[in-house]
Design an enzyme around this catalytic site. Structure first.
Site, PDB file in Angstrom:
ATOM      1  N   GLU A  25      -4.767  45.244  76.079  1.00  0.00           N
ATOM      2  CA  GLU A  25      -4.385  44.972  77.472  1.00  0.00           C
ATOM      3  C   GLU A  25      -3.311  45.905  78.037  1.00  0.00           C
ATOM      4  O   GLU A  25      -2.391  45.443  78.704  1.00  0.00           O
ATOM      5  CB  GLU A  25      -3.865  43.528  77.595  1.00  0.00           C
ATOM      6  CG  GLU A  25      -4.919  42.498  77.363  1.00  0.00           C
ATOM      7  CD  GLU A  25      -4.371  41.074  77.435  1.00  0.00           C
ATOM      8  OE1 GLU A  25      -5.068  40.217  77.969  1.00  0.00           O
ATOM      9  OE2 GLU A  25      -3.253  40.833  76.950  1.00  0.00           O
TER      10      GLU A  25
HETATM   11  C1  TNX Z   1      -4.864  37.847  75.746  1.00  0.00           C
HETATM   12  S1  TNX Z   1      -5.886  38.462  73.132  1.00  0.00           S
HETATM   13  C2  TNX Z   1      -3.905  38.477  74.987  1.00  0.00           C
HETATM   14  C3  TNX Z   1      -2.607  37.806  74.767  1.00  0.00           C
HETATM   15  C4  TNX Z   1      -2.545  36.461  75.443  1.00  0.00           C
HETATM   16  C5  TNX Z   1      -3.876  35.766  75.298  1.00  0.00           C
HETATM   17  C6  TNX Z   1      -3.894  34.376  75.833  1.00  0.00           C
HETATM   18  C7  TNX Z   1      -4.985  39.652  73.271  1.00  0.00           C
HETATM   19  C8  TNX Z   1      -5.178  40.726  72.318  1.00  0.00           C
HETATM   20  N1  TNX Z   1      -4.095  39.632  74.279  1.00  0.00           N
HETATM   21  O1  TNX Z   1      -1.563  38.630  75.208  1.00  0.00           O
HETATM   22  O2  TNX Z   1      -1.534  35.732  74.858  1.00  0.00           O
HETATM   23  O3  TNX Z   1      -4.833  36.528  75.986  1.00  0.00           O
HETATM   24  O4  TNX Z   1      -5.092  33.729  75.497  1.00  0.00           O
END
Ligand code: TNX
Length: 527
Positions: A317
């Protein structure tokens, strides 16, 4: 039905034997030599609590004893075991301590559920005559705890390890850093060209936490692990066959670092700390030398205190990082990680760079093709954490008091996390290191809340990761889950009372389905 029908995860081979059952008597002993003694002691303390028997550990065997034996003769892999029970003895054999530990978890479930309690009820401790030969499908069977959004103490982490290991889960991924907080001590190094104030990472970054109005309480918990704390967690984990995988999330999810270390910002000014649960809004800067100096120091110190072979460098992300910058940075980070001598692990976005040999990709979301391609071409292996089958932070139902609800196909119960096969999209078992269920903690504030989200779904994942497809069956699993309720309840483990399961006991603390901020045991939320 007897206890051999209720085992979770289901073993590869279970055969009832003709002949009388084994009964554990008050004068029974546990026999073990040398390297088997440590596991024998754990078995003894488990059984002493429930039975009140002395169960001394000795070397010679006589009828009525439980014997633990390390031998090279059985080749089911490093975690395999064979367990036989008959009138005269229970015999557990394996080629490693890990195999014996797994066998002990099975043996524990073969005794009546009362063995899990300390009430010493008037029970006879009978095990059917049986032969079990068992080995895991996947080597890596993990949970992830996000200690960044909300902190968990060393003692709490150990308590989570105690619960997960009865299902033969053997990996604990700690998400140590994120936008809201930094949870691992980094010492000021002697060689510090840019004079980066590493102590601020925990002095300031460690005080951060997420804030989410629906959580109880709204604000997450502060704190951090000293390097010694981190060693302690690993040492404890090792006694239970658990490997700890630390993660430093890079190059996004870094606001706590940007707030603690001004030099990581292009304008040289520290960012403010932040409590928002939003994701994807912070980034390291590709053309700042301090970025690489920082990452090398942090990963170097972390690698030096990490017992296991893996170092997780995040990669997810990075929504405000230009693609070219992402590739430029992550390409260097994987190299810096590999230079520490560890195997780098990253979320699947990091498959966009050229990965060092043996790298591990943790698939959670999005395009699967690059993952398969890297597995085919660079020999990467994969940890399967597809959100819709493994995300333990998601709600069970839209009215669940805690949990998130963004993953498509949700909300999710034990069955969505059971009914899937990690070998998908063309991946073969040999390319899959294993399975992991992440528990993100935007809405989780303590072990009880964590357990409520984890159980029973983590039990589903444990069976997916351990048992071959051929011995898995959802209807049968549902029945076995129901029987497991009594054991969890006796252990004081909180679980969600899935309405489609016939539970043999209620959870000690069913998260009130209608909890509101003011009637929860946490009192009123401060806005
Ligand atoms: C996505 S999953 C994220 C996290 C959040 C999560 C909440 C991932 C690799 N990154 O930063 O906590 O969603 O479900």
């Amino acid at each position: 039905m007897n206890t051999t029908d209720n085992l979770i995860p289901r073993p590869s081979h279970v055969a009832l034997l003709d002949g009388p059952a084994f009964t554990l008597g008050s004068t029974a002993r546990i026999t073990a030599s040398d390297s088997a003694v440590a596991v024998a002691q754990q078995l003894a303390s488990l059984l002493r609590r429930g039975t009140g028997y002395e169960l001394p550990i000795v070397e010679d065997t006589r009828p009525g004893d439980i014997s633990l034996e390390l031998t090279d003769t059985f080749d089911g892999g490093p975690e395999a075991y064979v367990l036989t029970a008959g009138e005269d003895e229970v015999r557990l054999t394996a080629s490693t301590g890990a195999g014996l530990f797994n066998g002990v978890q099975t043996l524990r479930q073969l005794f009546p559920a009362a063995v899990e309690g300390a009430d010493r009820s008037d029970n006879t401790w009978v095990i059917p005559a049986v032969e079990i030969a068992d080995a895991p499908r996947f080597a890596y069977r993990g949970l992830m705890l996000d200690v960044a959004r909300s902190f968990f103490t060393v003692e709490e982490v150990k308590a989570q390890i105690d619960v997960m290991t009865q299902f033969k889960l053997n990996a604990l991924h700690l998400h140590l850093t994120d936008d809201q907080a930094w949870r691992i001590e980094i010492h000021e190094p002697e060689h510090n060209p840019s004079g980066l104030p590493y102590a601020q990472l925990t002095a300031l970054g460690g005080q951060g936490a997420v804030e989410v109005p629906t959580a109880v309480p709204a604000r997450g918990r502060q704190g951090f692990y000293t390097q010694q704390d981190f060693r302690d967690i690993q040492a404890y984990a090792a006694t239970k066959n658990v490997l700890v995988i630390p993660e430093i999330d890079l190059p996004g999810h870094v606001n706590a670092a940007l707030a603690s270390i001004p030099q990581l910002n292009p304008d040289g000014a520290a960012k403010p700390m932040s409590t928002t649960a939003e994701v994807g809004w912070s980034t390291l800067t590709a053309d700042l030398p301090a970025t690489y100096e920082f990452v090398r120091e942090v990963l170097g110190q972390l690698a030096a205190i990490t017992v296991g072979p893996y170092l997780h460098i995040g990669g997810d992300e990075a929504k405000v990082t230009e693609h070219d910058d992402y590739v430029a940075m992550v390409q260097q980070f994987v190299q810096i990680g590999a230079d520490t001598g560890k195997t780098v692990v990253g979320w699947n976005e990091f498959a966009a760079v050229e990965l060092p040999e043996g790298a591990v990709i943790q698939y959670w979301h999005g395009d699967f093709a690059p993952v398969v391609q890297q597995a085919e071409q660079s020999g990467a292996t994969v940890i399967m954490s597809p959100a819709a089958n493994t995300y333990l932070d998601q709600k069970y139902a839209s009215d669940s008091p805690i949990g998130l609800e963004w993953v498509e196909g949700g909300p999710f119960t034990w069955s969505e996390y059971y009914n899937w096969d990690p070998a998908q999209g063309g991946l073969k078992d040999q390319q899959i290191l294993g399975v992991e269920g992440p528990l993100w903690t935007e809405t989780v504030r303590d072990n009880e809340q964590a357990q409520w989200l984890l159980y029973p779904r983590a039990v589903s994942l444990a069976e997916v990761a351990w048992s071959g497809q051929e011995v898995r069956n959802a209807g049968d699993f549902r029945r076995r889950l129901g029987a497991m309720g009594e054991r969890l309840a006796k252990q004081g483990v909180v679980f969600q009372e899935a309405p489609d399961v016939e539970w043999s006991a209620n959870s000690t603390w069913p998260f009130p389905e209608t909890a509101t901020s003011s009637d929860s045991k946490y009192g009123t939320i401060e806005a």
